[in-house]
Design a protein around this motif. Structure first.
Motif, mmCIF file in Angstrom:
data_model
loop_
_atom_site.group_PDB
_atom_site.id
_atom_site.type_symbol
_atom_site.label_atom_id
_atom_site.label_comp_id
_atom_site.label_asym_id
_atom_site.label_seq_id
_atom_site.Cartn_x
_atom_site.Cartn_y
_atom_site.Cartn_z
ATOM 1 N N ILE A 121 0.838 -1.198 0.000
ATOM 2 C CA ILE A 121 0.000 0.000 0.000
ATOM 3 C C ILE A 121 0.880 1.259 0.000
ATOM 4 C CG2 ILE A 121 -1.871 1.220 1.157
ATOM 5 C CD1 ILE A 121 -2.577 -1.375 2.589
ATOM 6 N N PRO A 122 0.725 2.110 -1.028
ATOM 7 C CA PRO A 122 1.538 3.323 -1.157
ATOM 8 C C PRO A 122 1.189 4.337 -0.064
ATOM 9 C CG PRO A 122 0.462 2.726 -3.239
ATOM 10 C CD PRO A 122 -0.189 1.934 -2.160
ATOM 11 N N PRO A 123 2.138 5.188 0.282
ATOM 12 C CA PRO A 123 1.900 6.240 1.282
ATOM 13 C C PRO A 123 0.736 7.144 0.868
ATOM 14 C CG PRO A 123 4.236 6.044 0.829
ATOM 15 C CD PRO A 123 3.524 5.185 -0.175
ATOM 16 N N GLY A 124 -0.075 7.517 1.811
ATOM 17 C CA GLY A 124 -1.187 8.415 1.518
ATOM 18 C C GLY A 124 -2.414 7.712 0.971
ATOM 19 N N GLN A 125 -2.339 6.380 0.824
ATOM 20 C CA GLN A 125 -3.487 5.637 0.315
ATOM 21 C C GLN A 125 -3.975 4.633 1.351
ATOM 22 O OE1 GLN A 125 -3.363 4.344 -3.768
ATOM 23 N NE2 GLN A 125 -1.700 5.736 -4.273
ATOM 24 N N LEU A 126 -5.242 4.220 1.200
ATOM 25 C CA LEU A 126 -5.860 3.346 2.203
ATOM 26 C C LEU A 126 -6.485 2.079 1.632
ATOM 27 C CD1 LEU A 126 -7.750 6.170 4.108
ATOM 28 C CD2 LEU A 126 -5.631 5.064 4.832
ATOM 29 N N ALA A 127 -6.563 1.058 2.463
ATOM 30 C CA ALA A 127 -7.245 -0.188 2.087
ATOM 31 C C ALA A 127 -8.074 -0.623 3.296
ATOM 32 C CB ALA A 127 -6.222 -1.260 1.737
ATOM 33 N N THR A 128 -9.101 -1.423 3.052
ATOM 34 C CA THR A 128 -9.925 -1.907 4.163
ATOM 35 C C THR A 128 -9.499 -3.330 4.534
ATOM 36 O OG1 THR A 128 -11.644 -2.917 2.805
ATOM 37 C CG2 THR A 128 -11.853 -0.561 3.264
ATOM 38 N N TYR A 129 -9.924 -3.785 5.703
ATOM 39 C CA TYR A 129 -9.585 -5.136 6.166
ATOM 40 C C TYR A 129 -10.116 -6.171 5.172
ATOM 41 C CZ TYR A 129 -8.593 -2.769 10.554
ATOM 42 O OH TYR A 129 -8.076 -1.930 11.492
ATOM 43 N N GLY A 130 -11.363 -5.977 4.753
ATOM 44 C CA GLY A 130 -11.971 -6.908 3.818
ATOM 45 C C GLY A 130 -11.233 -6.914 2.488
ATOM 46 N N GLN A 131 -10.763 -5.738 2.079
ATOM 47 C CA GLN A 131 -10.041 -5.618 0.819
ATOM 48 C C GLN A 131 -8.743 -6.415 0.879
ATOM 49 O OE1 GLN A 131 -9.237 -1.537 -0.173
ATOM 50 N NE2 GLN A 131 -8.304 -2.029 -2.140
ATOM 51 N N VAL A 132 -8.020 -6.274 1.968
ATOM 52 C CA VAL A 132 -6.770 -7.009 2.151
ATOM 53 C C VAL A 132 -7.042 -8.507 2.160
ATOM 54 C CG1 VAL A 132 -4.887 -7.502 3.751
ATOM 55 C CG2 VAL A 132 -5.654 -5.146 3.412
ATOM 56 N N ALA A 133 -8.121 -8.906 2.840
ATOM 57 C CA ALA A 133 -8.474 -10.327 2.911
ATOM 58 C C ALA A 133 -8.715 -10.892 1.518
ATOM 59 C CB ALA A 133 -9.721 -10.505 3.777
ATOM 60 N N GLU A 134 -9.454 -10.152 0.713
ATOM 61 C CA GLU A 134 -9.750 -10.625 -0.642
ATOM 62 C C GLU A 134 -8.488 -10.711 -1.480
ATOM 63 O OE1 GLU A 134 -12.759 -8.385 -2.574
ATOM 64 O OE2 GLU A 134 -14.269 -8.761 -1.034
ATOM 65 N N MET A 135 -7.583 -9.742 -1.288
ATOM 66 C CA MET A 135 -6.353 -9.711 -2.080
ATOM 67 C C MET A 135 -5.447 -10.893 -1.829
ATOM 68 S SD MET A 135 -5.044 -5.834 -2.236
ATOM 69 C CE MET A 135 -6.240 -4.781 -1.543
ATOM 70 N N ILE A 136 -5.586 -11.547 -0.670
ATOM 71 C CA ILE A 136 -4.760 -12.727 -0.414
ATOM 72 C C ILE A 136 -5.588 -14.003 -0.592
ATOM 73 C CG2 ILE A 136 -3.248 -11.489 1.153
ATOM 74 C CD1 ILE A 136 -4.685 -12.698 3.477
ATOM 75 N N GLY A 137 -6.775 -13.814 -1.158
ATOM 76 C CA GLY A 137 -7.618 -14.981 -1.461
ATOM 77 C C GLY A 137 -8.403 -15.504 -0.280
ATOM 78 N N ALA A 138 -8.376 -14.773 0.825
ATOM 79 C CA ALA A 138 -9.085 -15.231 2.034
ATOM 80 C C ALA A 138 -10.423 -14.516 2.166
ATOM 81 C CB ALA A 138 -8.217 -14.991 3.268
ATOM 82 N N TRP A 139 -11.321 -14.777 1.229
ATOM 83 C CA TRP A 139 -12.628 -14.121 1.218
ATOM 84 C C TRP A 139 -13.400 -14.383 2.509
ATOM 85 C CZ3 TRP A 139 -10.524 -16.370 -3.172
ATOM 86 C CH2 TRP A 139 -10.286 -15.502 -4.243
ATOM 87 N N GLY A 140 -13.939 -13.332 3.083
ATOM 88 C CA GLY A 140 -14.719 -13.482 4.302
ATOM 89 C C GLY A 140 -13.889 -13.518 5.574
ATOM 90 N N CYS A 141 -12.587 -13.312 5.445
ATOM 91 C CA CYS A 141 -11.709 -13.394 6.615
ATOM 92 C C CYS A 141 -11.189 -12.034 7.064
ATOM 93 C CB CYS A 141 -10.540 -14.326 6.338
ATOM 94 S SG CYS A 141 -11.040 -16.027 6.022
ATOM 95 N N ALA A 142 -12.036 -11.017 6.933
ATOM 96 C CA ALA A 142 -11.627 -9.657 7.312
ATOM 97 C C ALA A 142 -11.209 -9.591 8.785
ATOM 98 C CB ALA A 142 -12.765 -8.681 7.052
ATOM 99 N N ARG A 143 -11.929 -10.300 9.642
ATOM 100 C CA ARG A 143 -11.619 -10.262 11.078
ATOM 101 C C ARG A 143 -10.246 -10.830 11.339
ATOM 102 N NH1 ARG A 143 -16.983 -10.799 14.542
ATOM 103 N NH2 ARG A 143 -15.646 -9.498 15.787
ATOM 104 N N GLN A 144 -9.877 -11.848 10.591
ATOM 105 C CA GLN A 144 -8.566 -12.473 10.776
ATOM 106 C C GLN A 144 -7.459 -11.513 10.389
ATOM 107 O OE1 GLN A 144 -9.683 -14.286 12.718
ATOM 108 N NE2 GLN A 144 -8.959 -16.312 12.185
#
Length: 127
Positions: free
Chosen positions: A24-47
């Motif tokens: 993630i570049p400086p000054g930009q944001l991502a959500t927990y769910g977004q990160v989860a999806e990006m690693i293929g762990a759909w539905g694992c935002a809490r993790q």
DNA sequence: CCCCTGACCCTAA
DNA sequence: GTTAGGGCCAGGG
């Protein structure tokens, strides 16, 4: 150590989270769910939140660039003030964070390159 | 094995 | 715009 990713994490899932957050570049944001999806762990935002909680501070991983889908910093007593530290770090990167933790997520939303999209689904804890 | 909690998310009111 | 409820997955008592 050439990589900013902490190597002291025992769980493969954690390392995947840290590696992705590091993009993630400086000054930009991502959500927990977004990160989860990006690693293929759909539905694992809490993790993802758990993985970041286990992250020892200070850290080279830009953990402060991850917020919840509501566009607010996840405040919790268990964080021992790291949530307020997160607000300071974001302010330093030019993001207007209100005192209550709300911020303009739409304006700073990170659009990951196709190269980072998940190649396959993965569990929350297993690889 | 049951129960509760958590740096979450989506939908509905 | 905000708040409430249900669903989600994994850990710990």
């Amino acid at each position: 150590m050439a990589s900013p990713v902490a190597a002291d994490s025992g769980r493969p899932f954690d390392r995947r989270v840290y590696a992705m957050v590091a993009h993630i570049p400086p000054g930009q944001l991502a959500t927990y769910g977004q990160v989860a999806e990006m690693i293929g762990a759909w539905g694992c935002a809490r993790q993802v939140g758990w993985a970041l909680r286990r992250l020892p501070l200070p850290s080279a991983v830009p953990w402060h660039r991850v917020v919840n889908a509501q566009g607010r910093i996840a405040m919790s007593p268990g964080r021992e003030g790291s949530d307020w530290m997160q607000r300071e770090l974001l302010l330093a990167e030019g993001i207007a964070v209100a005192p209550d933790g709300s911020l303009p997520l739409a304006r700073h939303r990170w659009h990951p390159p196709a190269a980072l999209l998940p190649l396959a689904a993965s569990s929350c804890t297993k690889d």
